[in-house]
Scaffold this motif. Structure first.
Motif, PDB file in Angstrom:
ATOM      1  N   VAL A 118       0.834  -1.208   0.000  1.00 36.20           N
ATOM      2  CA  VAL A 118       0.000   0.000   0.000  1.00 36.20           C
ATOM      3  C   VAL A 118       0.865   1.252   0.000  1.00 36.20           C
ATOM      4  CG1 VAL A 118      -1.636   1.370   1.355  1.00 36.20           C
ATOM      5  CG2 VAL A 118      -2.037  -1.078   1.005  1.00 36.20           C
ATOM      6  N   LEU A 119       1.906   1.288   0.831  1.00 36.65           N
ATOM      7  CA  LEU A 119       2.775   2.462   0.871  1.00 36.65           C
ATOM      8  C   LEU A 119       3.423   2.720  -0.489  1.00 36.65           C
ATOM      9  CD1 LEU A 119       4.547   2.053   4.334  1.00 36.65           C
ATOM     10  CD2 LEU A 119       3.043   3.932   3.647  1.00 36.65           C
ATOM     11  N   VAL A 120       3.982   1.679  -1.077  1.00 38.67           N
ATOM     12  CA  VAL A 120       4.643   1.838  -2.371  1.00 38.67           C
ATOM     13  C   VAL A 120       3.614   2.098  -3.470  1.00 38.67           C
ATOM     14  CG1 VAL A 120       6.037   0.673  -4.127  1.00 38.67           C
ATOM     15  CG2 VAL A 120       6.626   0.439  -1.704  1.00 38.67           C
ATOM     16  N   GLY A 121       2.575   1.276  -3.501  1.00 40.27           N
ATOM     17  CA  GLY A 121       1.579   1.396  -4.560  1.00 40.27           C
ATOM     18  C   GLY A 121       0.844   2.717  -4.531  1.00 40.27           C
ATOM     19  N   PHE A 125       1.075   5.755  -7.180  1.00 39.85           N
ATOM     20  CA  PHE A 125      -0.184   6.139  -7.826  1.00 39.85           C
ATOM     21  C   PHE A 125      -0.424   7.636  -7.697  1.00 39.85           C
ATOM     22  CE2 PHE A 125      -4.742   7.015  -7.454  1.00 39.85           C
ATOM     23  CZ  PHE A 125      -5.226   6.478  -8.647  1.00 39.85           C
ATOM     24  N   ARG A 126      -0.234   8.175  -6.506  1.00 43.74           N
ATOM     25  CA  ARG A 126      -0.459   9.598  -6.292  1.00 43.74           C
ATOM     26  C   ARG A 126       0.542  10.442  -7.078  1.00 43.74           C
ATOM     27  NH1 ARG A 126      -4.484  11.910  -5.517  1.00 43.74           N
ATOM     28  NH2 ARG A 126      -3.677  13.523  -4.124  1.00 43.74           N
ATOM     29  N   ALA A 140      -3.671   3.908 -15.930  1.00 47.17           N
ATOM     30  CA  ALA A 140      -2.230   3.729 -16.160  1.00 47.17           C
ATOM     31  C   ALA A 140      -1.454   3.770 -14.849  1.00 47.17           C
ATOM     32  CB  ALA A 140      -1.720   4.818 -17.115  1.00 47.17           C
ATOM     33  N   ALA A 141      -1.831   4.704 -13.979  1.00 53.15           N
ATOM     34  CA  ALA A 141      -1.166   4.805 -12.679  1.00 53.15           C
ATOM     35  C   ALA A 141      -1.428   3.562 -11.838  1.00 53.15           C
ATOM     36  CB  ALA A 141      -1.651   6.055 -11.941  1.00 53.15           C
ATOM     37  N   ALA A 142      -2.632   3.016 -11.932  1.00 50.07           N
ATOM     38  CA  ALA A 142      -2.965   1.798 -11.185  1.00 50.07           C
ATOM     39  C   ALA A 142      -2.097   0.633 -11.644  1.00 50.07           C
ATOM     40  CB  ALA A 142      -4.443   1.465 -11.371  1.00 50.07           C
TER      41      ALA A 142
END
Length: 330
Positions: A118-121, A125-126, A140-142
């Motif tokens: 979650v931290l990396v993803g 993403f943000r 694309a970010a996902a």
């Protein structure tokens, strides 16, 4: 990448247990800011969906398979704090009822598959969605966030095992092996995540947490105005969407799971190849649902449906409890 009992010494098991507990506590507080009447039921569905898709091991290279970790997907759909809670519930259900992931390694698994992914993803993403807006940018970010989160988790495992594994390893070679195979698994994770986010965006973009504030801006007289309000506004009763999503989840767990790859996953394969496959039998290895029904002779589809139900009830109940506390204090 469920770590079994016996891989880590007491110090690492306890330390990661403390980190996981602290992380979940922080996320319980943070989730109160994310959960509302729309995202609370979504949290239960997302957790159940992750449980179902984790059953669907897909082939990566000869003799090795992979499966969804789900941290990036959960964070994008329901928020990073709630996403960690969803993954923690999935791992708890898997460990307690299906002997998947060691009980003494629960802290390790929540840390690696929940907190790290979650931290990396979510961070990646943000970063990407600050550079570009709209549904295409979110999808694309996902994909990129999910792809990178998997080898990041694998490398975090390697570091932990080097620090407190029960057998010595050559950290550079294990890191290369873990990173390489999990980069391939990450491609599958990215595709699943992008497809899922795209599907929800197409039907109910208001239910995608990561899309909030990402709708295309209006251009009036050559000047950029506010984000299109209709793009993120609630679109009526979400019950049909939620029931449809649950139906898809049950089909995945109850039917598609019969066709999952039986090859060992990335961690199991690398551990056997590099000589640190030191896992011990799970405390609940003789339970009827252990190994998703294989021990008790229960069809994998039936075990999957039971798991979806348990995950949905626990994650949904947790989300609703947090939502109600927020509502009362408001």
């Amino acid at each position: 990448m469920h770590v079994p009992d016996g891989f880590f010494n007491v110090a690492v098991s306890v330390s990661t247990g403390v980190v996981a507990a602290a992380g979940v506590a922080v996320c319980l507080r943070g989730a109160k800011r994310e959960l509302d009447d729309r995202t609370a039921p979504m949290a239960g569905l997302v957790a159940a969906f992750v449980f179902a898709v984790q059953m669907l091991n897909f082939p990566v290279v000869a003799g090795t398979s992979g499966h969804l970790l789900g941290g990036a997907l959960a964070a994008i759909l329901v928020g990073p704090y709630t996403g960690v809670l969803c993954i923690a519930v999935v791992l708890l259900v898997q460990g307690l009822f299906f002997a998947d992931g060691g009980l003494t390694a629960l802290g390790v698994n929540i840390t690696l598959m929940g907190l790290v992914t979650v931290l990396v993803g979510w961070g990646l993403f943000r970063l990407v969605t600050r550079l570009a807006r709209g549904k295409a940018a979110v999808v694309a970010a996902a994909f990129l966030a999910a792809l990178i989160s998997v080898p990041a988790s694998a490398l975090a495992f390697t570091l932990l095992f080097w620090l407190g594994g029960t057998v010595p390893i050559e950290v550079s070679s294990v890191a290369a092996a873990m990173g390489g195979v999990h980069l391939l698994i990450g491609i599958g994770e990215g595709l699943i995540t992008a497809a899922t986010v795209s599907a929800v965006l197409a039907v109910r973009p208001d239910l995608v947490y990561g899309y909030r504030g990402q709708a295309p801006a209006l251009v009036v007289n050559g000047k950029t105005a506010a984000t299109t309000p209709a793009a993120e506004a609630p679109r009526g009763n979400a019950r049909p969407f939620l029931l449809g999503g649950l139906g898809v989840t049950l089909i995945l767990a109850g039917v598609v799971s019969f066709f999952a790859s039986a090859d060992p996953d990335g961690l199991e394969s690398v551990a056997a190849e590099r000589g640190f496959d030191v896992g011990v039998d799970h405390l609940f290895a003789s339970w009827a649902l252990a190994d998703y029904g294989d021990v008790g002779g229960i069809p994998v589809g039936v075990a999957g449906i039971v798991g979806v139900g348990l995950t949905l009830l626990i994650a949904g109940g947790l989300a609703y409890a947090a939502r109600r506390r927020t509502t009362v204090r408001a």
